[in-house]
Scaffold this motif. Structure first.
Motif, PDB file in Angstrom:
ATOM      1  N   SER A 113       0.814  -1.198   0.000  1.00  9.32           N
ATOM      2  CA  SER A 113       0.000   0.000   0.000  1.00  9.32           C
ATOM      3  C   SER A 113       0.848   1.247   0.000  1.00  9.32           C
ATOM      4  O   SER A 113       0.387   2.326  -0.347  1.00  9.32           O
ATOM      5  CB  SER A 113      -0.909  -0.001   1.238  1.00  9.32           C
ATOM      6  OG  SER A 113      -0.136  -0.032   2.413  1.00  9.32           O
ATOM      7  N   GLY A 120       2.462   1.510   6.056  1.00  7.03           N
ATOM      8  CA  GLY A 120       1.046   1.400   5.755  1.00  7.03           C
ATOM      9  C   GLY A 120       0.392   2.754   5.733  1.00  7.03           C
ATOM     10  O   GLY A 120       1.017   3.782   5.945  1.00  7.03           O
ATOM     11  N   GLU A 146      -0.276 -11.978   3.853  1.00  5.15           N
ATOM     12  CA  GLU A 146      -1.733 -11.956   3.689  1.00  5.15           C
ATOM     13  C   GLU A 146      -2.198 -10.599   3.165  1.00  5.15           C
ATOM     14  O   GLU A 146      -3.150 -10.523   2.393  1.00  5.15           O
ATOM     15  CB  GLU A 146      -2.404 -12.276   5.016  1.00  5.15           C
ATOM     16  CG  GLU A 146      -2.282 -13.739   5.414  1.00  5.15           C
ATOM     17  CD  GLU A 146      -2.988 -14.075   6.704  1.00  5.15           C
ATOM     18  OE1 GLU A 146      -3.154 -15.265   7.006  1.00  5.15           O
ATOM     19  OE2 GLU A 146      -3.375 -13.135   7.441  1.00  5.15           O
ATOM     20  N   ARG A 147      -1.516  -9.549   3.568  1.00  3.83           N
ATOM     21  CA  ARG A 147      -1.890  -8.211   3.119  1.00  3.83           C
ATOM     22  C   ARG A 147      -1.366  -7.890   1.721  1.00  3.83           C
ATOM     23  O   ARG A 147      -2.074  -7.315   0.892  1.00  3.83           O
ATOM     24  CB  ARG A 147      -1.371  -7.160   4.110  1.00  3.83           C
ATOM     25  CG  ARG A 147      -1.904  -5.752   3.885  1.00  3.83           C
ATOM     26  CD  ARG A 147      -1.237  -4.732   4.796  1.00  3.83           C
ATOM     27  NE  ARG A 147       0.144  -4.469   4.414  1.00  3.83           N
ATOM     28  CZ  ARG A 147       0.941  -3.597   5.040  1.00  3.83           C
ATOM     29  NH1 ARG A 147       0.497  -2.947   6.115  1.00  3.83           N
ATOM     30  NH2 ARG A 147       2.172  -3.395   4.631  1.00  3.83           N
ATOM     31  N   ASP A 148      -0.102  -8.288   1.455  1.00  4.27           N
ATOM     32  CA  ASP A 148       0.586  -7.827   0.253  1.00  4.27           C
ATOM     33  C   ASP A 148       1.008  -8.930  -0.699  1.00  4.27           C
ATOM     34  O   ASP A 148       1.538  -8.651  -1.766  1.00  4.27           O
ATOM     35  CB  ASP A 148       1.844  -7.035   0.652  1.00  4.27           C
ATOM     36  CG  ASP A 148       1.542  -5.892   1.598  1.00  4.27           C
ATOM     37  OD1 ASP A 148       0.525  -5.198   1.370  1.00  4.27           O
ATOM     38  OD2 ASP A 148       2.290  -5.700   2.569  1.00  4.27           O
ATOM     39  N   ARG A 168      -3.855 -16.475  11.666  1.00  5.16           N
ATOM     40  CA  ARG A 168      -4.421 -15.402  12.489  1.00  5.16           C
ATOM     41  C   ARG A 168      -5.297 -15.993  13.595  1.00  5.16           C
ATOM     42  O   ARG A 168      -5.989 -16.992  13.379  1.00  5.16           O
ATOM     43  CB  ARG A 168      -5.195 -14.426  11.630  1.00  5.16           C
ATOM     44  CG  ARG A 168      -5.596 -13.161  12.380  1.00  5.16           C
ATOM     45  CD  ARG A 168      -5.956 -12.045  11.443  1.00  5.16           C
ATOM     46  NE  ARG A 168      -6.350 -10.844  12.167  1.00  5.16           N
ATOM     47  CZ  ARG A 168      -6.615  -9.676  11.598  1.00  5.16           C
ATOM     48  NH1 ARG A 168      -6.516  -9.554  10.279  1.00  5.16           N
ATOM     49  NH2 ARG A 168      -6.953  -8.631  12.329  1.00  5.16           N
TER      50      ARG A 168
END
Length: 293
Positions: free
Chosen positions: A2, A9, A99-101, A291
């Motif tokens: 992001s 972030g 998981e995010r990127d 998670r």
């Protein structure tokens, strides 16, 4: 990503409510070692990070304080103090970032040095592999060893003579003590204050208690009183240190893959894979994670 530089972030600086909860070295939220993960700690000072870790109560919480692409500055706090390196929180953070990127290569700048991490997807799982800093293995003074055994209430006769005590470092210092039997390893009831005092005096992060099941299979436990925790359920830094120990003492070949089982005696089983490569003194530790909640 992001954001390619600056803070890790686009969200506001982290507060305790922003802490992600992951377990490392198990795909089951009830297994492995829980860690807190703060992906944007740019607005937190040392006191605030320690407060977050203490409130959460896990053995460590990881804080990303700076980012440049997929390279991050990371810090680790136990409920009582900052630690130079934490393997399970590194794995947890890497999986949270993947998981995010998306999976791939990451670089973490720690107080102990630079730690590359690769996250790959294997079926439905993400698996993170960290590469340790340069390890060191040293003798322990006889008086210090005697004090450690007294604090643990382990007679010297209960040790495995084929795995002699050493202090091993691969980002943090750990005393490796090998039990002769699985029953000895399972019976852990130690003097918290006495062991904590010794560990502070000789700069230990955990005591790596080991029992050898087979040529490359070990069961381990890690008392962690200096972090305010009786026992760590799965300890990546100690696993890396043990890999260095095993190679230094020729317990295993120079190139080998070891399986470490940890957390079974706590009801939080986890598996740590330790890889030794010929011509590279660093140690690689791999595990999955998930998670919590």
């Amino acid at each position: 990503m992001s954001q390619q530089s600056g803070t890790p972030g686009s969200s506001a600086p982290a507060s305790p409510s922003d802490v992600l909860r992951y377990t490392a070295f198990s795909g089951d939220p009830e297994g492995g070692n829980p860690a807190g993960v703060v992906l944007d700690a740019s607005g937190l000072d040392d006191e605030a990070m320690l407060a977050v870790a203490a409130e959460l109560g896990y053995s460590e919480t990881a804080f990303l304080t700076e980012a440049d692409g997929r390279a991050y500055t990371i810090r680790y706090f136990s409920p009582k103090a900052e630690v130079p390196f934490c393997g399970h929180a590194t794995v947890a953070t890497a999986i949270a970032l993947a998981e995010r990127d998306g999976p791939g290569d990451l670089v973490f700048s720690t107080r102990a040095g630079t730690v590359p991490v690769t996250v790959a997807r294997r079926g439905d799982e993400l698996r993170a592999t960290l590469t340790s800093v340069e390890p060191q293995v040293t003798e322990i003074a006889p008086d210090d060893l005697a004090e450690a055994l007294a604090a643990l209430d382990w007679p010297a006769a209960d040790l495995d003579p084929s795995l002699p005590p050493r202090i091993s470092y691969a980002g943090a210092r750990h005393l490796v003590l090998a039990a002769a039997t699985r029953e000895r390893l399972a019976d852990l009831a130690y003097d918290f204050a006495r062991l904590e005092a010794l560990m502070h005096r000789i700069d230990l992060t955990t005591v790596q208690l080991v029992w050898r099941e087979g040529p490359a299979v070990f069961h381990v436990r890690d008392p962690f009183p200096v972090g305010g925790v009786v026992e760590d359920p799965a300890t990546g830094a100690a696993a890396a240190a043990f890999g260095a120990y095993a190679r230094e003492l020729a317990v295993v070949p120079e190139a080998a893959v070891l399986t470490l089982h940890q957390g079974e005696d706590m009801g939080r089983p986890g598996t740590l894979t330790v890889e030794l490569r010929a011509g590279d003194s660093r140690v690689r530790v791999t595990g999955t994670g998930t998670r919590i909640g």
